[in-house]
Design a protein around this motif. Structure first.
Motif, mmCIF file in Angstrom:
data_model
loop_
_atom_site.group_PDB
_atom_site.id
_atom_site.type_symbol
_atom_site.label_atom_id
_atom_site.label_comp_id
_atom_site.label_asym_id
_atom_site.label_seq_id
_atom_site.Cartn_x
_atom_site.Cartn_y
_atom_site.Cartn_z
ATOM 1 N N ARG A 55 0.954 -1.368 0.147
ATOM 2 C CA ARG A 55 0.095 -0.059 -0.069
ATOM 3 C C ARG A 55 0.706 1.111 0.089
ATOM 4 O O ARG A 55 0.332 2.342 -0.014
ATOM 5 N N ARG A 56 2.270 0.953 -0.032
ATOM 6 C CA ARG A 56 3.080 2.252 -0.018
ATOM 7 C C ARG A 56 2.854 2.836 -1.303
ATOM 8 O O ARG A 56 2.831 2.319 -2.296
ATOM 9 N N PRO A 57 3.083 4.385 -1.447
ATOM 10 C CA PRO A 57 2.877 4.929 -2.437
ATOM 11 C C PRO A 57 3.947 4.771 -4.047
ATOM 12 O O PRO A 57 3.639 4.567 -4.890
ATOM 13 N N ASP A 58 5.391 4.204 -3.306
ATOM 14 C CA ASP A 58 6.047 3.940 -4.240
ATOM 15 C C ASP A 58 5.954 2.361 -4.700
ATOM 16 O O ASP A 58 6.597 1.834 -5.687
ATOM 17 N N ILE A 59 4.942 1.805 -4.389
ATOM 18 C CA ILE A 59 4.257 0.585 -4.821
ATOM 19 C C ILE A 59 3.219 0.764 -5.735
ATOM 20 O O ILE A 59 3.055 0.481 -6.783
ATOM 21 N N THR A 60 2.242 1.474 -4.951
ATOM 22 C CA THR A 60 0.691 1.674 -5.632
ATOM 23 C C THR A 60 0.948 2.339 -6.979
ATOM 24 O O THR A 60 0.123 2.078 -7.998
ATOM 25 N N ASN A 61 1.777 3.421 -7.059
ATOM 26 C CA ASN A 61 1.616 4.415 -8.063
ATOM 27 C C ASN A 61 2.537 3.601 -9.186
ATOM 28 O O ASN A 61 1.857 3.793 -10.366
ATOM 29 N N PRO A 62 3.610 3.065 -9.039
ATOM 30 C CA PRO A 62 4.300 2.820 -10.487
ATOM 31 C C PRO A 62 3.519 1.462 -10.848
ATOM 32 O O PRO A 62 3.356 1.225 -12.191
ATOM 33 N N TYR A 63 2.807 0.653 -10.140
ATOM 34 C CA TYR A 63 2.053 -0.529 -10.534
ATOM 35 C C TYR A 63 0.625 -0.197 -10.936
ATOM 36 O O TYR A 63 -0.026 -0.871 -11.402
ATOM 37 N N VAL A 64 0.389 0.998 -10.759
ATOM 38 C CA VAL A 64 -1.055 1.723 -10.824
ATOM 39 C C VAL A 64 -2.089 0.553 -10.240
ATOM 40 O O VAL A 64 -2.953 -0.033 -11.263
ATOM 41 N N THR A 65 -1.848 0.326 -9.179
ATOM 42 C CA THR A 65 -2.702 -0.975 -8.534
ATOM 43 C C THR A 65 -4.204 -0.622 -8.685
ATOM 44 O O THR A 65 -5.085 -1.381 -8.469
ATOM 45 N N TRP A 66 -4.868 0.570 -8.781
ATOM 46 C CA TRP A 66 -6.131 0.961 -8.717
ATOM 47 C C TRP A 66 -6.712 0.564 -10.126
ATOM 48 O O TRP A 66 -7.670 0.640 -10.235
ATOM 49 N N GLN A 67 -5.968 0.372 -11.048
ATOM 50 C CA GLN A 67 -6.541 -0.293 -12.265
ATOM 51 C C GLN A 67 -6.684 -1.483 -12.298
ATOM 52 O O GLN A 67 -7.075 -2.126 -13.482
ATOM 53 N N MET A 68 -6.131 -2.406 -11.516
ATOM 54 C CA MET A 68 -6.388 -3.861 -11.213
ATOM 55 C C MET A 68 -7.668 -4.206 -11.590
ATOM 56 O O MET A 68 -8.581 -3.867 -10.858
ATOM 57 N N GLY A 69 -7.866 -5.068 -12.749
ATOM 58 C CA GLY A 69 -9.184 -5.466 -13.064
ATOM 59 C C GLY A 69 -9.756 -6.569 -12.130
ATOM 60 O O GLY A 69 -8.775 -7.179 -11.213
ATOM 61 N N GLN A 70 -11.040 -6.807 -11.918
ATOM 62 C CA GLN A 70 -11.538 -7.891 -11.064
ATOM 63 C C GLN A 70 -11.176 -9.292 -11.490
ATOM 64 O O GLN A 70 -11.172 -9.969 -10.625
ATOM 65 N N GLU A 71 -10.697 -9.410 -12.744
ATOM 66 C CA GLU A 71 -10.134 -11.012 -13.236
ATOM 67 C C GLU A 71 -8.734 -11.102 -12.646
ATOM 68 O O GLU A 71 -8.498 -12.576 -12.415
ATOM 69 N N VAL A 72 -8.282 -10.337 -11.824
ATOM 70 C CA VAL A 72 -6.929 -10.495 -11.238
ATOM 71 C C VAL A 72 -7.245 -10.939 -9.845
ATOM 72 O O VAL A 72 -7.833 -10.323 -9.064
ATOM 73 N N THR A 73 -6.877 -12.264 -9.507
ATOM 74 C CA THR A 73 -7.136 -12.953 -8.334
ATOM 75 C C THR A 73 -6.062 -12.957 -7.375
ATOM 76 O O THR A 73 -6.162 -13.335 -6.039
ATOM 77 N N TYR A 74 -4.772 -13.188 -8.020
ATOM 78 C CA TYR A 74 -3.650 -13.221 -7.091
ATOM 79 C C TYR A 74 -2.664 -12.218 -7.700
ATOM 80 O O TYR A 74 -2.835 -12.024 -8.828
ATOM 81 N N ILE A 75 -1.538 -12.092 -6.737
ATOM 82 C CA ILE A 75 -0.483 -11.231 -7.295
ATOM 83 C C ILE A 75 0.738 -12.038 -6.866
ATOM 84 O O ILE A 75 1.039 -12.599 -5.781
ATOM 85 N N VAL A 76 1.771 -12.180 -7.688
ATOM 86 C CA VAL A 76 2.967 -12.753 -7.490
ATOM 87 C C VAL A 76 4.096 -11.650 -7.252
ATOM 88 O O VAL A 76 4.255 -10.843 -8.066
ATOM 89 N N HIS A 77 4.548 -12.172 -5.887
ATOM 90 C CA HIS A 77 5.763 -11.190 -5.506
ATOM 91 C C HIS A 77 7.119 -11.931 -5.959
ATOM 92 O O HIS A 77 7.258 -13.002 -5.181
ATOM 93 N N ALA A 78 7.508 -11.578 -6.963
ATOM 94 C CA ALA A 78 8.577 -12.636 -7.703
ATOM 95 C C ALA A 78 10.016 -12.126 -7.133
ATOM 96 O O ALA A 78 10.259 -10.949 -7.036
ATOM 97 N N PHE A 79 10.881 -13.122 -7.204
ATOM 98 C CA PHE A 79 12.220 -12.913 -6.681
ATOM 99 C C PHE A 79 13.182 -13.496 -7.607
ATOM 100 O O PHE A 79 12.645 -14.488 -8.346
ATOM 101 N N SER A 80 14.237 -12.870 -8.025
ATOM 102 C CA SER A 80 15.236 -13.512 -9.151
ATOM 103 C C SER A 80 15.503 -14.793 -8.743
ATOM 104 O O SER A 80 15.880 -15.107 -7.500
ATOM 105 N N PRO A 81 15.723 -15.939 -9.914
ATOM 106 C CA PRO A 81 15.441 -15.666 -11.300
ATOM 107 C C PRO A 81 14.085 -16.325 -11.647
ATOM 108 O O PRO A 81 13.958 -17.041 -12.391
ATOM 109 N N PHE A 82 12.938 -15.634 -11.102
ATOM 110 C CA PHE A 82 11.728 -15.974 -11.278
ATOM 111 C C PHE A 82 11.207 -16.342 -12.735
ATOM 112 O O PHE A 82 10.794 -17.419 -12.999
ATOM 113 N N LEU A 83 11.234 -15.458 -13.551
ATOM 114 C CA LEU A 83 11.115 -15.356 -14.989
ATOM 115 C C LEU A 83 11.587 -16.841 -15.660
ATOM 116 O O LEU A 83 10.912 -17.433 -16.436
ATOM 117 N N HIS A 84 12.984 -17.154 -15.580
ATOM 118 C CA HIS A 84 13.747 -18.110 -16.053
ATOM 119 C C HIS A 84 13.541 -19.395 -15.422
ATOM 120 O O HIS A 84 13.391 -20.397 -16.128
#
Length: 291
Positions: A55-84
């Motif tokens: 809920r910090r501004p340096d998280i909510t603003n870059p990720y524009v969390t208020w635009q998150m649609g209702q279809e999003v039911t989970y949020i992944v907090h990823a750590f390196s090397p998650f994508l790989h």
């Protein structure tokens, strides 16, 4: 007289270091759950919005969390090397999902710019190319590229035009007129309280409505029935649910010290009533005046 302005090199440099948070987040729905590695945190939507970290501004603003649609039911907090750690088709679908669900930190880029990143950062959709940012791929960019991307993205948030000032404006406002904050959070309520108190520490705060109204009262302001503002008045704007949604300070007739939002790309600036009405004219106006 209106004139155009832009962030200085010093401001751009400060932005470039903090624009992308260290916390890397991805929006998902339940269809992704069985394809994720155990190296990440999977946060239910409701818990995410109540967690103080997110809920910090340096998280909510870059990720524009208020635009998150209702279809999003989970949020992944990823750590390196998650994508790989993801299978190729899962990674591709995950990145595409960020674009379709309007996650922040996604920048449109040209075909020629795509050569600056690996394929695991690029999404092509409807003939357009998008860069899905995270802390590592942003920091890998050269500073000149960061400046260019930041300027293009930041201009989408506000109009970088403002009125000039003269000697009649309060001295404490002069250093902030048509300038940008270097971090997220400072909002219209903070700008207004700074204008009436002269307390420079207030201008950088993320101030909520009840705090604002209490400080306004302590500063000797009361609501008036007049709808014609005079110098020193505070303009407040309210929605139909009785919630305060915006405030600004009347410098003199038809000139206001204003900040349109809480992101760093919304400058403090002097505007006329036409711009104020364009942004906030659909809300109920209530003027507060010093006793």
């Amino acid at each position: 007289m209106m004139y155009a302005f832009e962030p200085t090199i010093d401001v751009l440099e400060a932005w470039s270091h903090t624009f992308v948070p260290e916390e890397t987040l991805y929006w998902i729905d339940s269809s992704f759950l069985e394809s994720l590695p155990s190296s990440c945190l999977v946060i239910p939507r409701q818990e995410f919005f109540h967690h103080p970290l997110y809920r910090r501004p340096d998280i909510t603003n870059p990720y524009v969390t208020w635009q998150m649609g209702q279809e999003v039911t989970y949020i992944v907090h990823a750590f390196s090397p998650f994508l790989h750690e993801l299978q190729d088709q899962v990674r591709k679908r995950l990145l595409e999902y960020q674009v379709t669900t309007h996650r922040g930190l996604i920048l449109p880029i040209s075909v020629t710019q795509t050569t600056n990143w690996s394929d695991d950062a690029i999404v092509e959709k409807d003939g357009a190319h998008f860069l899905v940012l995270h802390h590592a791929n942003w920091n890998a960019l050269k500073m000149e590229m960061r400046y260019s991307l930041l300027l293009d993205y930041a201009k989408e948030w506000d109009t970088w035009e403002g009125e000039t000032y003269d000697d009649s404006i309060a001295s404490h406002l002069k250093g902030y007129v048509n300038r940008f904050p270097i971090k997220d959070g400072s909002n219209c309520l903070a700008a207004t309280l700074f204008a009436i108190t002269g307390n420079e520490e207030m201008v950088h705060q993320w101030i909520h409505p009840e705090t604002f109204l209490q400080t306004l009262k302590l500063s000797g302001y009361d609501s008036v029935e007049d709808h014609r503002p005079t110098a020193g008045d505070v303009m407040t704007f309210w929605n139909t649910q009785g919630q305060l949604v915006h405030a600004c300070y009347c410098v003199r007739e038809d000139l206001y010290f204003n900040k349109h939002g809480q992101v760093r790309f919304n400058p403090w600036k002097l505007i006329q009533s036409d711009e104020l009405k364009t942004h906030w004219g659909t809300y109920r106006l209530q003027i507060a005046r010093k006793k």
